[in-house]
Design a protein around this motif. Sequence first.
Motif, mmCIF file in Angstrom:
data_model
loop_
_atom_site.group_PDB
_atom_site.id
_atom_site.type_symbol
_atom_site.label_atom_id
_atom_site.label_comp_id
_atom_site.label_asym_id
_atom_site.label_seq_id
_atom_site.Cartn_x
_atom_site.Cartn_y
_atom_site.Cartn_z
ATOM 1 N N GLN A 44 40.067 45.236 49.813
ATOM 2 C CA GLN A 44 39.391 44.380 50.789
ATOM 3 C C GLN A 44 39.555 42.894 50.461
ATOM 4 O OE1 GLN A 44 35.274 45.580 50.908
ATOM 5 N NE2 GLN A 44 35.665 47.253 52.336
ATOM 6 N N GLY A 45 40.159 42.600 49.312
ATOM 7 C CA GLY A 45 40.392 41.208 48.942
ATOM 8 C C GLY A 45 39.396 40.636 47.954
ATOM 9 N N HIS A 46 38.558 41.489 47.369
ATOM 10 C CA HIS A 46 37.571 41.001 46.414
ATOM 11 C C HIS A 46 38.186 40.846 45.025
ATOM 12 C CE1 HIS A 46 34.216 41.618 49.205
ATOM 13 N NE2 HIS A 46 34.824 42.739 49.555
ATOM 14 N N GLU A 47 37.702 39.846 44.295
ATOM 15 C CA GLU A 47 38.028 39.723 42.872
ATOM 16 C C GLU A 47 36.967 40.494 42.103
ATOM 17 O OE1 GLU A 47 38.278 35.619 41.800
ATOM 18 O OE2 GLU A 47 40.102 35.269 42.948
ATOM 19 N N LEU A 48 37.412 41.371 41.202
ATOM 20 C CA LEU A 48 36.488 42.296 40.540
ATOM 21 C C LEU A 48 36.598 42.226 39.031
ATOM 22 C CD1 LEU A 48 37.160 45.373 42.817
ATOM 23 C CD2 LEU A 48 34.906 44.408 42.445
ATOM 24 N N CYS A 49 35.452 42.327 38.394
ATOM 25 C CA CYS A 49 35.392 42.581 36.958
ATOM 26 C C CYS A 49 34.293 43.613 36.731
ATOM 27 C CB CYS A 49 35.162 41.311 36.151
ATOM 28 S SG CYS A 49 33.748 40.309 36.662
ATOM 29 N N ARG A 117 38.334 31.943 29.527
ATOM 30 C CA ARG A 117 39.360 31.342 30.385
ATOM 31 C C ARG A 117 40.507 32.323 30.666
ATOM 32 N NH1 ARG A 117 39.145 25.807 31.172
ATOM 33 N NH2 ARG A 117 41.401 25.683 31.370
ATOM 34 N N ARG A 118 40.826 33.165 29.691
ATOM 35 C CA ARG A 118 41.869 34.167 29.929
ATOM 36 C C ARG A 118 41.385 35.191 30.956
ATOM 37 N NH1 ARG A 118 44.391 37.355 24.900
ATOM 38 N NH2 ARG A 118 45.249 35.284 24.493
ATOM 39 N N ALA A 119 40.116 35.589 30.851
ATOM 40 C CA ALA A 119 39.558 36.539 31.818
ATOM 41 C C ALA A 119 39.595 35.953 33.234
ATOM 42 C CB ALA A 119 38.131 36.911 31.429
ATOM 43 N N LEU A 120 39.225 34.695 33.356
ATOM 44 C CA LEU A 120 39.266 34.040 34.670
ATOM 45 C C LEU A 120 40.686 34.015 35.222
ATOM 46 C CD1 LEU A 120 36.842 31.059 33.937
ATOM 47 C CD2 LEU A 120 36.465 32.855 35.642
ATOM 48 N N ARG A 121 41.645 33.774 34.373
ATOM 49 C CA ARG A 121 43.046 33.718 34.809
ATOM 50 C C ARG A 121 43.511 35.094 35.281
ATOM 51 N NH1 ARG A 121 46.515 31.293 37.624
ATOM 52 N NH2 ARG A 121 48.641 31.078 36.797
ATOM 53 N N HIS A 122 43.118 36.136 34.550
ATOM 54 C CA HIS A 122 43.467 37.492 34.972
ATOM 55 C C HIS A 122 42.940 37.775 36.375
ATOM 56 C CE1 HIS A 122 45.271 38.638 31.270
ATOM 57 N NE2 HIS A 122 44.156 38.825 30.579
ATOM 58 N N MET A 123 41.689 37.385 36.629
ATOM 59 C CA MET A 123 41.092 37.641 37.937
ATOM 60 C C MET A 123 41.799 36.848 39.031
ATOM 61 S SD MET A 123 37.051 37.897 36.937
ATOM 62 C CE MET A 123 36.541 38.336 38.607
ATOM 63 N N GLU A 124 42.171 35.615 38.703
ATOM 64 C CA GLU A 124 42.900 34.802 39.678
ATOM 65 C C GLU A 124 44.247 35.424 40.032
ATOM 66 O OE1 GLU A 124 43.058 31.109 37.635
ATOM 67 O OE2 GLU A 124 40.979 30.571 38.077
ATOM 68 N N LYS A 125 44.824 36.183 39.100
ATOM 69 C CA LYS A 125 46.102 36.847 39.335
ATOM 70 C C LYS A 125 45.935 38.210 39.997
ATOM 71 C CE LYS A 125 48.772 34.659 35.617
ATOM 72 N NZ LYS A 125 49.539 34.892 34.354
ATOM 73 N N GLY A 126 44.701 38.555 40.320
ATOM 74 C CA GLY A 126 44.455 39.811 41.014
ATOM 75 C C GLY A 126 44.221 41.005 40.126
#
Length: 240
Positions: A44-49, A117-126
């Motif tokens: 659906q386009g959500h960023e998930l953790c 910051r690495r976690a945020l980058r992973h999420m930005e990359k999908g």
Amino acid sequence: MSRPRFNRILLKLSGEALMGSGQFGIDPQAADNLAGEIAAAKEQGHELCLVVGGGNIFRGMAAAAKGFDRASADYMGMLATVMNALALQNALERIGVDTRVQSAIPMASVSEPYIRRRALRHMEKGRIVLFAAGTGNPYFTTDTAAALRAAEMGCDALFKGTSVDGVYTADPKQNANATRYDSLSFNRVLSDNLKVMDAAAVALCRDNGIPIVVFNIRQAGNLAEVLAGGGTATIVQNEE
């Protein structure tokens, strides 16, 4: 009940969600079912953790009550959450979902260390990031870890997947007269001692303006439906 769309969410799952119909451990079919729910939400386009508990393998507080040293018992519980995170990672990647596991207790052979910051980058990359080992500290629950990571990741909401479809006035499994709330304030949850999450987690979400959405993760398709603003759930948020 109409809810806003949340783009970046943290999903908190109990370890019991991985047990399936068993009494202990990890059921591969349950892991596959959860992976399907998570993948549908991502589509659906959500960023998930995610933060997953460890109660299906080891409960630190229960062990401490039986004589274990509390700190040692909590560390053992954190190790259980790493096992669960790896199980979910395996289930997700088998259906083509790119993931990363980050552990608050360094385990270089099986996961990345937790680096914000690495976690945020992973999420930005999908990618879906699975946060394991709680906060890395004893005396804190995975509920508190979920609230902490949601704040650090800048999440729009914390979704707590349970075996019931929201927050009730009493345990609906034990009290047939229990009624479900559509929405609640954080302060009401704390003052009435409603068992949504532990008090530290609720206060952390309140202070950072992160709504908590409680829903039934065991119902097929429900995560995607609730994320879309439908379905049945209870939202806990700051009063207007």
